[in-house]
Design a protein around this motif. Structure first.
Motif, PDB file in Angstrom:
ATOM      1  N   ALA A 114       2.403   2.780  -2.051  1.00 48.47           N
ATOM      2  CA  ALA A 114       3.900   2.320  -2.091  1.00 48.47           C
ATOM      3  C   ALA A 114       4.388   1.591  -1.170  1.00 48.47           C
ATOM      4  O   ALA A 114       5.685   1.306  -0.883  1.00 48.47           O
ATOM      5  CB  ALA A 114       4.765   3.324  -2.607  1.00 48.47           C
ATOM      6  N   ILE A 158      11.747   3.053  -4.105  1.00 50.12           N
ATOM      7  CA  ILE A 158      10.150   3.025  -3.812  1.00 50.12           C
ATOM      8  C   ILE A 158      10.434   4.714  -3.048  1.00 50.12           C
ATOM      9  O   ILE A 158      11.036   5.468  -3.142  1.00 50.12           O
ATOM     10  CB  ILE A 158      10.732   2.366  -2.115  1.00 50.12           C
ATOM     11  N   VAL A 201       8.374   4.844   3.912  1.00 47.58           N
ATOM     12  CA  VAL A 201       9.251   4.585   2.389  1.00 47.58           C
ATOM     13  C   VAL A 201      10.516   3.594   3.293  1.00 47.58           C
ATOM     14  O   VAL A 201      11.416   2.967   2.395  1.00 47.58           O
ATOM     15  CB  VAL A 201       9.577   5.522   1.776  1.00 47.58           C
ATOM     16  N   THR A 256       9.771  -0.083   3.532  1.00 47.48           N
ATOM     17  CA  THR A 256       9.693  -0.649   2.223  1.00 47.48           C
ATOM     18  C   THR A 256      11.110  -0.974   1.823  1.00 47.48           C
ATOM     19  O   THR A 256      11.523  -2.150   1.726  1.00 47.48           O
ATOM     20  CB  THR A 256       8.211   0.278   1.694  1.00 47.48           C
ATOM     21  N   ALA A 257      11.822  -0.215   1.894  1.00 47.16           N
ATOM     22  CA  ALA A 257      12.715  -0.399   1.101  1.00 47.16           C
ATOM     23  C   ALA A 257      13.877  -1.578   1.843  1.00 47.16           C
ATOM     24  O   ALA A 257      14.545  -1.707   0.933  1.00 47.16           O
ATOM     25  CB  ALA A 257      13.264   1.613   1.152  1.00 47.16           C
ATOM     26  N   GLY A 305      14.928   4.925  -1.164  1.00 45.34           N
ATOM     27  CA  GLY A 305      13.457   5.437  -0.283  1.00 45.34           C
ATOM     28  C   GLY A 305      13.230   6.816  -1.181  1.00 45.34           C
ATOM     29  O   GLY A 305      14.365   7.645  -0.774  1.00 45.34           O
TER      30      GLY A 305
END
Length: 188
Positions: free
Chosen positions: A66, A93, A147, A150-151, A168
């Motif tokens: 992810a 996410i 996470v 990425t968020a 996230g």
């Protein structure tokens, strides 16, 4: 019988018996949500069930870990398409504990590639072309941090609508328990 022929034989029966009718829905997500999650086999049914999601509720994007490796790559494009073209109003996410990406070692993976016939010349050519395979193939140490990162990348992307909440979460692949890492309703 090969795996492919087994799948196609099953599919022929599936269509003939109209089993697809159970899954009929539209291309727009009923819950107006897009999820980026891992491709881990344990999440295929567990993730939707743990969130009370059914076919047609969400757009689902899956990849290793992810993780968004490039802010203008296909994963980010898919999230933007879901928001701007397919009526998704929120983004989740969702990583997971015991993720294989946490154990990915680029040296080991490149060695496995070479063992399967990828030549040193090919690896060198990629390097000379500006592709850092070690960076591109590296895993992560902490799924929650991955996470969160990425968020934040999605939330702060220059093409993402700032009003779209990006959350996230990390799921336990054994129990389905979700842990909140980053709530998108509040700017981080």
């Amino acid at each position: 019988m090969t795996l492919l022929s087994e799948l196609l034989t099953y599919n022929e029966t599936f269509v003939k018996e109209k089993e697809y009718e159970t899954y009929a829905t539209t291309k727009l997500p009923d819950k107006k949500l897009v999820i980026l999650t891992c491709m881990d086999t344990r999440l295929l049914e567990l993730l939707p069930k743990s969130m009370n999601l059914k076919n047609g509720d969400v757009k689902m994007v899956r990849n290793a870990g992810a993780v968004i490796t490039h802010p203008f790559g296909s994963v980010m494009r898919s999230l933007l398409v879901a928001v701007y073209e397919l009526q998704a109003d929120e983004v989740l996410i969702i990583g997971h504990y015991d993720c294989g990406m946490g154990a990915v070692n680029s040296e080991s993976m490149i060695s496995k590639m070479k063992n399967r016939g990828i030549s040193d010349e090919t690896i060198d050519t990629l390097g000379y072309s500006g592709i850092n395979l070690h960076e591109w193939l590296k895993g992560f140490d902490d799924v929650s941090e991955s996470v969160k990162h990425t968020a934040e990348l999605v939330r702060n992307h220059p093409l993402m609508d700032a009003k779209v909440p990006v959350h996230g979460l990390v799921i336990d692949p054994e129990t389905g328990r979700l842990d909140l890492v980053s709530e998108g309703y509040v700017k981080a």
